[in-house]
Motif scaffolding. Sequence first.
Motif, PDB file in Angstrom:
ATOM      1  N   TYR B  46       0.845  -1.204   0.000  1.00  0.00           N
ATOM      2  CA  TYR B  46       0.000   0.000   0.000  1.00  0.00           C
ATOM      3  C   TYR B  46       0.875   1.247   0.000  1.00  0.00           C
ATOM      4  CZ  TYR B  46      -4.152  -2.758   1.284  1.00  0.00           C
ATOM      5  OH  TYR B  46      -5.190  -3.640   1.302  1.00  0.00           O
ATOM      6  N   ALA B  47       1.992   1.156   0.755  1.00  0.00           N
ATOM      7  CA  ALA B  47       2.894   2.313   0.858  1.00  0.00           C
ATOM      8  C   ALA B  47       3.501   2.650  -0.499  1.00  0.00           C
ATOM      9  CB  ALA B  47       3.988   2.034   1.880  1.00  0.00           C
ATOM     10  N   ILE B  48       3.865   1.606  -1.259  1.00  0.00           N
ATOM     11  CA  ILE B  48       4.442   1.826  -2.589  1.00  0.00           C
ATOM     12  C   ILE B  48       3.420   2.499  -3.499  1.00  0.00           C
ATOM     13  CG2 ILE B  48       5.215   0.625  -4.690  1.00  0.00           C
ATOM     14  CD1 ILE B  48       6.655  -1.373  -2.866  1.00  0.00           C
ATOM     15  N   GLY B  49       2.180   2.023  -3.463  1.00  0.00           N
ATOM     16  CA  GLY B  49       1.115   2.626  -4.269  1.00  0.00           C
ATOM     17  C   GLY B  49       0.958   4.104  -3.959  1.00  0.00           C
ATOM     18  N   ALA B  50       0.922   4.433  -2.659  1.00  0.00           N
ATOM     19  CA  ALA B  50       0.741   5.828  -2.248  1.00  0.00           C
ATOM     20  C   ALA B  50       1.956   6.666  -2.636  1.00  0.00           C
ATOM     21  CB  ALA B  50       0.504   5.908  -0.747  1.00  0.00           C
ATOM     22  N   ALA B  51       3.163   6.085  -2.494  1.00  0.00           N
ATOM     23  CA  ALA B  51       4.388   6.830  -2.802  1.00  0.00           C
ATOM     24  C   ALA B  51       4.465   7.185  -4.283  1.00  0.00           C
ATOM     25  CB  ALA B  51       5.608   6.030  -2.391  1.00  0.00           C
ATOM     26  N   LEU B  52       3.995   6.263  -5.137  1.00  0.00           N
ATOM     27  CA  LEU B  52       3.989   6.541  -6.582  1.00  0.00           C
ATOM     28  C   LEU B  52       3.118   7.750  -6.881  1.00  0.00           C
ATOM     29  CD1 LEU B  52       3.748   3.100  -8.382  1.00  0.00           C
ATOM     30  CD2 LEU B  52       5.495   4.833  -8.699  1.00  0.00           C
ATOM     31  N   LEU B  53       1.947   7.804  -6.233  1.00  0.00           N
ATOM     32  CA  LEU B  53       1.052   8.943  -6.448  1.00  0.00           C
ATOM     33  C   LEU B  53       1.713  10.223  -5.967  1.00  0.00           C
ATOM     34  CD1 LEU B  53      -2.367   7.408  -5.381  1.00  0.00           C
ATOM     35  CD2 LEU B  53      -1.482   7.780  -7.677  1.00  0.00           C
ATOM     36  N   ALA B  54       2.386  10.139  -4.815  1.00  0.00           N
ATOM     37  CA  ALA B  54       3.089  11.316  -4.297  1.00  0.00           C
ATOM     38  C   ALA B  54       4.150  11.774  -5.286  1.00  0.00           C
ATOM     39  CB  ALA B  54       3.723  10.993  -2.945  1.00  0.00           C
ATOM     40  N   SER B  55       4.872  10.807  -5.903  1.00  0.00           N
ATOM     41  CA  SER B  55       5.916  11.170  -6.873  1.00  0.00           C
ATOM     42  C   SER B  55       5.329  11.878  -8.081  1.00  0.00           C
ATOM     43  CB  SER B  55       6.665   9.924  -7.345  1.00  0.00           C
ATOM     44  OG  SER B  55       7.246   9.251  -6.264  1.00  0.00           O
ATOM     45  N   ILE B  56       4.197  11.357  -8.599  1.00  0.00           N
ATOM     46  CA  ILE B  56       3.574  11.978  -9.767  1.00  0.00           C
ATOM     47  C   ILE B  56       3.114  13.393  -9.439  1.00  0.00           C
ATOM     48  CG2 ILE B  56       1.692  11.834 -11.456  1.00  0.00           C
ATOM     49  CD1 ILE B  56       1.689   8.833 -11.079  1.00  0.00           C
ATOM     50  N   ALA B  57       2.438  13.538  -8.294  1.00  0.00           N
ATOM     51  CA  ALA B  57       1.917  14.848  -7.895  1.00  0.00           C
ATOM     52  C   ALA B  57       3.055  15.848  -7.769  1.00  0.00           C
ATOM     53  CB  ALA B  57       1.161  14.738  -6.577  1.00  0.00           C
ATOM     54  N   ASN B  58       4.114  15.430  -7.092  1.00  0.00           N
ATOM     55  CA  ASN B  58       5.281  16.271  -6.888  1.00  0.00           C
ATOM     56  C   ASN B  58       5.911  16.692  -8.198  1.00  0.00           C
ATOM     57  OD1 ASN B  58       6.437  17.294  -4.663  1.00  0.00           O
ATOM     58  ND2 ASN B  58       7.273  15.369  -3.942  1.00  0.00           N
ATOM     59  N   SER B  59       6.137  15.719  -9.069  1.00  0.00           N
ATOM     60  CA  SER B  59       6.808  15.956 -10.338  1.00  0.00           C
ATOM     61  C   SER B  59       6.001  16.903 -11.217  1.00  0.00           C
ATOM     62  CB  SER B  59       7.037  14.627 -11.055  1.00  0.00           C
ATOM     63  OG  SER B  59       7.197  14.825 -12.423  1.00  0.00           O
ATOM     64  N   SER B  60       4.702  16.600 -11.378  1.00  0.00           N
ATOM     65  CA  SER B  60       3.883  17.435 -12.258  1.00  0.00           C
ATOM     66  C   SER B  60       3.780  18.847 -11.706  1.00  0.00           C
ATOM     67  CB  SER B  60       2.483  16.840 -12.411  1.00  0.00           C
ATOM     68  OG  SER B  60       2.573  15.536 -12.922  1.00  0.00           O
ATOM     69  N   GLY B  61       3.622  18.964 -10.393  1.00  0.00           N
ATOM     70  CA  GLY B  61       3.497  20.273  -9.760  1.00  0.00           C
ATOM     71  C   GLY B  61       4.737  21.120  -9.985  1.00  0.00           C
TER      72      GLY B  61
END
Lengths: 133, 277
Positions: B46-61
């Motif tokens: 679950y942590a990996i799934g959430a971390a991927l979303l955090a990476s995308i949000a961070n990168s796009s932002g």
Amino acid sequence: MKKILSKGFWADQDIEQLIGQLLRYGVVTASTIVLLGGIIYLIQLGQAPRPSYHQFVGETAGYTTFSGIITNAFQFNAKGIIQLGVMVLIATPILRIVFSLIGFTLEKDKLYIVITLIVLSVMLFSTIGGLKI
Amino acid sequence: MTILTFSIILLVGAYLAGLVGSLTGLGGGVVVIPLLTLVFQVDIRYAIGAALLASIANSSGAASAYVKEGITNIRLGMFLEIATTVGAVIGAVVAVYTPTNTIAILFGVILLFSAAMTLRKKNQEALTEGSKLADRLKLNNSYPTKDGEVSYKLKNVGAGFSIMTVAGVLSGLLGIGSGALKVLAMDTTMHIPFKVSTTTSNFMIGVTAAASAVVYLQRGYMDPGIAFPVVLGVLGGAFTGSKLLTRIDPKVLRYIFCIAITFVAAEMIYNGINHQF
């Protein structure tokens, strides 16, 4: 329309501006949907005990497939709305590749049209093959 | 603990993760995984799934701002994304057959490496002589500085491409952006000025993470109850971080965080060896 299709309109700089805007709108849209879903989720289930995330069970089909998430989200299911936001977030960088492809096409940069198409096919393969491998 | 309490604590934690990630340049995903597994006892998948979303949000932002300034080398990013996306898909597939404890140990090792990388000497020099391949692929470019436009050329394209594949595999396997490896490939190997390599790396993280995110989403690794506080918290933290960066010099902070992250990495490795995941 004519202006949009002319090469001058799509100079390198403009494509970069457009990509920048796309990324920003994507993140803003995704986080707004996630926030909305999150608020409904907390109103409905806030007082329930925290699920045991200690053991991995995985999500059910309603929250893992495109059609499942859409159906749930439009029934105003809180978790479905959050997952819809998650999908928009994941789709943002993919859409960015499509924009780059349009840009390279208008610049008639054959090499980069091919490179961009390769990246897009990998994404497509990953999306479709995700479940089956 | 009720869902409400859990969500609020996680939101605050994710906010701090986004802040730390943006100030150190490590990205939010790297901090989210230890936060979820070590503090909240959440399964690492679950942590990996959430971390991927955090990476995308961070990168796009962040990328939206950098692209506008014209620092990001979009052609270079697109070319290297072939390597990172193929790697990410391989990583996501391998992840299913990898024991969670092995993933935790590997994560700890990469965390140590990333912490060391943030302290390295940065490449400021722009190459004037590039390789033939770089020229043929139209990878040489220029970027704006306060002294005007600076042209740069690059070399070792093949080696950089190979390191990028490894970065992609690790990103898909661990759910992180592998920013440190991406910068290693561009900065140290291809000799790109660090301002270009950091922004281009950040630009690529979103696509790389999305390539494995679609796999993880379909496999049920992304839980809405974890995703919503993590995405909103990390985005808020990263936003505050980017505002703070223009006002403070994060050098001292960077050292403190690197020491803290070393302890976190040690704990991940220790728990992994003791089969705590």
